[in-house]
Structures are given as C-alpha cells and as structure tokens.
Design an enzyme around this catalytic site. Structure first.
Site, PDB file in Angstrom:
ATOM      1  N   THR A   1       0.837  -1.201   0.000  1.00  0.00           N
ATOM      2  CA  THR A   1       0.000   0.000   0.000  1.00  0.00           C
ATOM      3  C   THR A   1       0.873   1.252   0.000  1.00  0.00           C
ATOM      4  O   THR A   1       0.646   2.199  -0.762  1.00  0.00           O
ATOM      5  CB  THR A   1      -0.932   0.023   1.226  1.00  0.00           C
TER       6      THR A   1
ATOM      7  N   TRP B   1       2.692   1.559  -3.326  1.00  0.00           N
ATOM      8  CA  TRP B   1       1.780   1.912  -4.424  1.00  0.00           C
ATOM      9  C   TRP B   1       1.650   3.431  -4.535  1.00  0.00           C
ATOM     10  O   TRP B   1       1.542   3.989  -5.628  1.00  0.00           O
ATOM     11  CB  TRP B   1       0.396   1.306  -4.163  1.00  0.00           C
ATOM     12  N   HIS B   2       1.682   4.096  -3.384  1.00  0.00           N
ATOM     13  CA  HIS B   2       1.491   5.548  -3.403  1.00  0.00           C
ATOM     14  C   HIS B   2       2.661   6.308  -4.002  1.00  0.00           C
ATOM     15  O   HIS B   2       2.513   7.453  -4.414  1.00  0.00           O
ATOM     16  CB  HIS B   2       1.201   6.064  -1.987  1.00  0.00           C
ATOM     17  N   GLY B   3       3.832   5.680  -4.030  1.00  0.00           N
ATOM     18  CA  GLY B   3       4.951   6.362  -4.651  1.00  0.00           C
ATOM     19  C   GLY B   3       6.233   5.584  -4.485  1.00  0.00           C
ATOM     20  O   GLY B   3       6.381   4.803  -3.542  1.00  0.00           O
TER      21      GLY B   3
ATOM     22  N   PHE C   1       0.313   9.469  -8.996  1.00  0.00           N
ATOM     23  CA  PHE C   1       0.576   8.110  -8.507  1.00  0.00           C
ATOM     24  C   PHE C   1       0.408   7.053  -9.587  1.00  0.00           C
ATOM     25  O   PHE C   1      -0.309   7.272 -10.525  1.00  0.00           O
ATOM     26  CB  PHE C   1      -0.335   7.781  -7.322  1.00  0.00           C
TER      27      PHE C   1
END
Lengths: 381, 461
Positions: B312, B315-317, B461
C-alpha cells in the site's frame, strides 16, 4: 417536487455549461486585460507537433482561462468568497479596509523556491549581494548611496500583526554593507512615520507615496553632502488625483477597500527641465495621460524606461547623478533633479554601476532596489 | 485533463454530454471510449498507446483464461500470469525503475515520467483478469465495452478503483435518468467545491506555514502545517472521488463510494475502512485474502498484513517516505489488533484523538519526501529544534482559525445531516436546491478563473 428539483438541476446546469461554452466561442477574443495589466493569451497554434508535445494543450488551457467570459467578474467573486470565509486575505494579499499588503516575497510562494531560499538565504545570498554592491561602490571611487525601499508589509506590519521576513532582510543588509555603499536603512523611519499616521506608503499599491519618496530624498541629499540645498516641503504644491487603485489591489480584487490619492508635487520651475526617456522628450517629469488610466503610478517619468535623463534646458553645468533604479525611484527623481543632472538606468538591464558611472561621467551613484527585487529577483548586485 | 479546470468543465464536458446523448444508445459506449481517450491524451498523447496495449493484452488473455478456467486450471493460470505480468511490467517500469536503479547504485533513465493514472487503471485491469480466473465474471466479449470500462474518464486517472465485476452489468445495460443526472450534478459540484474552495485553500495554508518553518519554525506553526495538510489531502482526494461519482451518474453509471467521513473514525482500523475504500478493498480482495487473510493463525495474519501495508505504501509512490508511511500504519494496525482496539472502543473520545493524531503524523510522513526534513518537522512538533512555541506573529495563525474550523466542520457528516434536517422541516427548500447548486458552481468557476491551473495531488501516482 423531487421531479421539479431534478429537472431544474439538469436544465440550469446544462444551460450554465452550454451558455458559457457558447459565449466563449462566440465572443471576440480580448487581447489585453486592463485589470491585470497584461496581454492575454492568444489561440494556440494547432499541428501534429504541438499536439504531441503537449504545447497545444498548455496553450489551450491558458487561452480558455484568459478568454473566459466575465473573467473580471469571476475574480471578484472569488475574492469575496475568500473574505466570506473570514480569511482576511486573497491571492497572498492581506486585507483591512484601509490598508492592503502582500504578505510574502514573490519567490516564497512556490515550494521549490522556499527550499532554495531558506538555506541561510539572508546570511548567504543577501550578504553576498550587499558585499558585491559595496565592492562595486569602492571600485567606482565616487560617493554612493544605496536605498532599499521596504515593502508595505515591512512598514505596516502593525496593522496586520505580522511583518513577513523584512526585519531579517534589513538586519542582514545593515550588517553586510561597507561604508562605501552608503546604505541608508529607511525602514525604522518609514515605520515610525506610518505609525504616526503619515501617508508614506499607498494603501493599494506596493510603492511609496510621494511623501515617502520625499523623506528618502531628504536622506539622500544629506548623505551626498547637499543637505543645505534640500527644498522644504512647504514650497511644493500638491496636485492630487483621487481614486487611485494600485498593484496590490489589482492582485487581490477585494470588493470593498479605501482608494488612494496619488500626489504630484510641483514647483513653478518644471518647464526648465528636459526629461528624455529612451530618446523621447517627455516634456516634463510627469505624463499626466496615465492619470486617466488604471496604471496611474506610471505618470511619474512615464513609467519604466531603459534610460531616462534629466538636464536643465539652460545648459547650466551641474553635478551628474547616476541612478540605477527600479520603479520606486520614478517619484524620487523629480526631487533629486533639482540638484543634479540625472542619468537613470533601469535596474534589470543596467551594467555594473561602476562601469556605467565611468561611461556617463557621473559624480555620484544612487542605487534604488526595493526589498521585493532584492529577495525575489536578486537585483541588488 | 483535470476536472477542476475551465477547459474540462466548459468545453470537454458539454461537448461529451451533447454527443453522448445525441447518438443512439448502441453508439454511447464507443463515444465514451473515444472521448475518454481524448481526455486521457490531452497534454500527454503518447501514453494512450501504452494504455491501449494494457487493455488489449488483458482483453486478449481473457479469452485464454476463459477457455481453460474450467477444463485446465494450469493453462488458465498461465494466461492469468501473462496478463498480470504485462500490466505489472508497465507499472513497475514506469513507476519504480529509477527507484530500484538508485537502490543498486545504477543510473536511472532521465526523463522517465509516470503515465498519468497508470497505478489506477493497472489495478482495474488486473481485477478483471483475476475475477475472470476465479469465475466471478463472464469474459468481456467485445473490446469496446471493456475498453470503456478501463478508460471511462470519470474514474480513469485517480479512481475510485472500480473492479470489473462491479460495473460489467452497467457497461451494457445501464439506464440514464433525469434524477440520476441531477444527483450527479449535485455530487460533482459538491466535490468541485471541496477540491477548489477547501482543499486548495488548505494547501495554501499548509504551504504558508511550511514556508514560515523554513525560517526557524515554532511548535504551533508546525502543528498548523500538519493540520492543514490533513485537510488538504482529504478535500483534494475525496473531492476528486465525489466529482468522479457525480460525472459517472451523469452518464448513467454508479461508481463505488471511496470515502466515508474518515476523520470521524475512532481507530486507525476504522479509518482505513473509511479512507480510499476502493484501494483497501482491492488489496484485501487480491492480496490479503489470497495470502490466507486471518485464517491461518496469528503469525501468518501479521505477515499478510505486513505484505499488504508494504505494498500500500509503495503503491502511493516510489520513495522511502511512502514505504515508511505504509509500515507506520502497519504498526498502528497491529497494535490495535493486538490489544488497543478494545480499549479505543470503550473510550470513543480517546479513539478520536488517537486516530486524528496518528493520521496527521501519517500525512506529514506522506508529504515529506526527504527524510531529514521529515524528522526535523516531527521534532519541532514536540519542541525539539523549534525556535519558539508560538509563531513570531500569532495573528497569522489566528487569521486562518475560522477557515480551519470550517474545514473541520466539513470533514464530518454534520453538513449533510443539517441540510437533510432543514429539507424535511422546510420542504419548499427543495425548490432552492438547483439554484444553490448553480450558485456553488459559479463560485467554483470563480476559483478556477482566478487560479487557472492547480493539478491534483493524486495525479502523479
């Protein structure tokens, strides 16, 4: 009723979208915005290369924004909405009814610049500028005076309970100028005068008023050893133009605020001077045509020019003062011109002061660079 | 193209609506497909091809998965793996290549930019392949409806992450209605206001306090920055989701909800049930459950959680702060799961404080991409390295207090509740709703005209 509500929502929304879209396409494009004092974007060129490079999209975004119908009305609505949320500010301009002020230096408004500037900005960058200015003054070998007119927020901080970062800037300047640069710290006196209720800075514009410039004139004359020739304030007669709304107000678009009065201080000898801006004789210190438009401050010396000279028509030999300046000097020069012949160069395109002094045969140098131009544009070099 | 731009609202949207409703029903999906591609390609047309390859591969491999899923699971699995690999390869390359290169001391590829929305549409496409393999959906027979599913412009670039099984019925059998359209308009304008009036305002306030901190920050000033970040990301992102859902309704789609007043949560566990719901759901369905969820003992459960939260965050960066951010929430969730959750349930006031405090710190981690300044800010919040307790000019802080209160109010379910109460008490108010919406739309237009371009945070993103 639910049916009515739904139908009315759909119809009003579609009319809103469609109406503005139609108006956008049907109304003729404007080329200039009076309110923003700038040229508006033109329709972007279309072609495969423009499309794939993203240039067309950028251009179209800009064009739609600039040409949006009722643009001037919408920016006022936004400003009113910000005030309605009790923010007491819009677009970085702090609000009271009688005084507007830009809160931060331009260069602090974007994140990357903040980081760039923060790393010992005053200790390093400002100090370096003050030192190089001092070295250049020493090189010139003639008397020099350096003025850094403070911003509105630096002077009128008490009104807003906040003084930006002006104090740190002026402390760094004071600490790093050598005596040769002839730095005059105007901040304490201007602040005291403002606190005293004197009209030294505009309510709606980032410049100092003519009275503010006069106070600086007195200091410059004293510094250059011409104190006994200062023309007393009472001798001037003030020509007043009411309803002046300046740059700060234009940026904020507040619905209610007190306008300024712009004053031109005249003497009977005005016709004795020849004022030439970029090769054109202005016929005096003031171009009064600007008083009818929105950019009233440009009445002083006809606004910004690369080179402006003032001489006496009689040809009387006088000392020559080189002024490297931003627009703050425009209302200061008419005072100084009673004492000196003037060669004024625009600060953003001027060569080093020492070199220019040699070229024009100047007897003294005056450097005028306001605090915003020091920090955001690094022009005090 | 961003929703909160004049060109989208006054050019793209009316044109798209007009064409969509002018053509016969069978042409509506092709119209949406083509115009969604135009929406996507605006400003960055080169990446349309990449997205089409992703869509085409999942579509084509779908036939293989479908053919073998009941007869030969192994072969079906191969097609599933191929589909996932192609899609993940694009995501990994564009989003993470340079990060991993720097990790191994290698030179990255200069100028490698992230295709807009790739994190979102890749997840959507993957949901199709997996659900098809699991036998939860029928294969997409025709390319255009499937392409429309992925490219549907309301949700294409920043979610909600719509799983194929949630929407496949609507792709071929939706019904556009006046009341649906109207509720879409209301929802869209509501989201637009959240983004432009509150979100961007909070962002400016947060930037202002951050700028102050760069010159020797105070304890309160740093807190103010964190609080406004907290408002900013919520109004920005949930506003975007509202706009997406609203736009979907204008075209007859019902997209899933993505936010449910997350800041009123009484625990971090609850917060993640209310924040970016479609992403949490995706990870639960396609990572957590396949790993065994909580059915394989405590140790395995914690391991599974760790995998989910590492992913998680990542995934955001592609940055360390995002990984720290994911692990940070993992620790909080583990603590709640182990013992604190029960206590927080009994003491709701403590639960609110606990949640807001740690969520706020979480956003600081999220926003501070360079680690030293993150720790400097964290320290300053508790006095370490702060120049003073209050900012040099407290009035600056007080100036934004009414706005902060407005934001706090808008984060809760109260505005909606009060409005509904007023509507039930004064039914005639219903006549005013269309005009209130219109007035709000005009104010939003004013914000767009004034500040003509403000990109969405979640765009990258």
């Amino acid at each position: 009723m639910k049916k009515f509500s739904s139908l009315a929502t759909v119809i009003t929304f579609c009319l809103f979208l469609g109406g503005f879209a139609a108006a956008f396409f049907l109304l003729p494009a404007r080329t200039f915005s009076e309110q923003e004092n700038r040229r508006l974007a033109e329709a972007p060129a279309f072609g495969a290369e423009e499309l794939f490079s993203g240039r067309f999209a950028d251009g179209a975004n800009e064009y739609v924004a600039d040409q949006f119908p009722l643009r001037d009305v919408f920016v006022k609505i936004k400003s009113a909405a910000e005030l309605a949320m009790l923010k007491r500010a819009n677009n970085g301009v702090l609000y009271t009814k009688d005084q507007l002020a830009v809160l931060e230096f331009d260069s602090y408004s974007s994140r990357t610049e903040i980081t760039k500037n923060a790393d010992g900005f005053y200790e390093k960058t400002v100090a370096a500028m003050a030192k190089s200015r001092s070295a250049d003054s020493a090189k010139a070998g003639i008397p020099c005076v350096t003025l850094v007119p403070p911003r509105t927020i630096d002077v009128a901080g008490s009104t807003f309970g906040c003084a930006g970062h002006g104090d740190a800037l002026f402390a760094a300047l004071e600490a790093n100028f050598a005596p040769e640069a002839g730095f005059i710290d105007l901040l304490p006196d201007m602040r005291a005068a403002y606190e005293n209720g004197e009209y030294v800075i505009y309510r709606t514009d980032h410049h100092w008023t003519t009275a503010g410039a006069y106070a600086a004139y007195v200091k410059v004359m004293q510094k250059l050893g011409a104190g006994e020739n200062i023309i007393p304030r009472e001798v001037f007669s003030a020509e007043k133009t009411a309803d002046f709304s300046g740059t700060t107000a234009a940026r904020a678009n507040f619905p209610v605020y007190t306008r300024d009065t712009l004053e031109i201080w005249t003497l009977p000898d005005e016709a004795d001077y020849s004022v030439v801006a970029d090769g054109r004789e202005l016929g005096g210190f003031y171009n009064r045509e600007h008083l009818n438009g929105s950019d009233k401050y440009s009445a002083f010396l006809d606004g910004t020019h690369a080179i402006t000279t003032v001489t006496k028509k009689s040809g009387e030999p006088r000392k020559k003062l080189l002024v490297i300046k931003d627009s703050f000097a425009n209302c200061l020069i008419p005072f100084l011109a009673r004492e000196f012949d003037i060669v004024a160069l625009d600060i953003s395109s001027a060569p080093a002061a020492s070199a220019a002094a040699k070229e024009y045969g100047a007897d003294a140098i005056l450097y005028v660079c306001n605090a915003e131009n020091v920090v955001s544009r690094g022009l005090l070099k | 193209m961003v929703f909160s731009s004049l060109i989208f609202i006054f050019i793209y949207l009316p044109v798209t609506l007009a064409v969509y409703y002018a053509v016969p029903v069978r042409w509506r999906n092709p119209v949406l497909f083509v115009l969604s591609l135009a929406f996507y390609g605006w400003g960055e047309p080169a990446y349309i091809a990449l997205m089409l390859v992703s869509i085409a591969s999942a579509y084509a491999f779908g036939f293989g998965i479908d053919k073998f899923r009941q007869t030969d699971r192994k072969k079906a699995k191969v097609f599933l793996a191929l589909s996932l690999c192609v899609n993940l390869a694009f995501l990994l390359f564009f989003k993470y290549f340079n990060f991993f290169a720097s990790l191994f001391g290698a030179k990255g590829i200069p100028g490698l930019t992230l295709p807009v929305g790739i994190s979102f549409y890749t997840f959507q496409i993957m949901s199709y392949s997996v659900d098809l393999y699991r036998g939860e959906v029928e294969k997409a027979r025709r390319f255009v409806p499937f392409g429309t599913y992925v490219t549907l412009f309301p949700q294409l670039i920043a979610g909600p992450i719509v799983r194929y099984k949630e929407i496949c019925g609507q792709l071929t059998g939706r019904k556009e209605t006046v009341s649906g359209f109207a509720s879409g308009v209301n929802r869209f304008v509501c989201g637009l206001s959240k983004k432009l009036i509150l979100g961007d305002g909070a962002a400016a306030a947060a930037d202002f306090f951050t700028a102050q901190n760069e010159f020797g920050g105070s304890v309160l000033g740093t807190w103010a920055a964190v609080i406004f970040y907290t408002f900013h990301i919520y109004f920005d992102f949930s506003g975007y989701s509202d706009m997406a859902i609203g736009l979907g309704r204008m075209f007859g789609f019902e997209l899933p909800e993505n936010f449910d007043h997350p800041y009123v949560s009484r625990s971090i566990t609850e917060f993640w049930r209310r924040w970016h719901i479609t992403l949490s759901t995706w990870f639960r369905e396609y990572v957590y459950f396949p790993l065994g969820g909580s059915r394989k003992g405590a140790g395995r459960t914690y391991f599974n959680l760790a995998v989910v939260w590492f992913l998680t965050g990542f995934w955001h960066g592609a940055g360390w702060n995002y990984i720290i951010w994911g692990v940070y929430f993992l620790l909080l969730l583990v603590v709640e799961k182990a013992f604190l959750g029960k206590l927080l349930k009994k003491l709701p006031a403590l639960g609110h404080l606990w949640t807001l405090f740690f969520v706020g710190i979480g956003w600081l981690i999220f926003f501070r991409t360079d680690i030293p300044s993150l720790f400097a800010d964290l320290g300053r919040m508790f006095g370490a390295g702060a120049s003073s307790f209050a900012p040099e000019y407290p009035s600056v802080l007080l100036r934004l207090l009414p706005f902060a209160l407005l934001c706090a109010f808008a984060c809760t379910g109260l505005p909606k509740k009060l409005f509904e109460k007023a509507l039930s008490r004064f039914p005639a108010l219903g006549y005013a709703v269309p005009f209130l919406t219109l007035a709000l739309a005009a104010v939003c237009t004013a914000y767009m005209v004034d500040d003509t371009f403000s990109p969405f945070l979640y765009y990258i993103f």
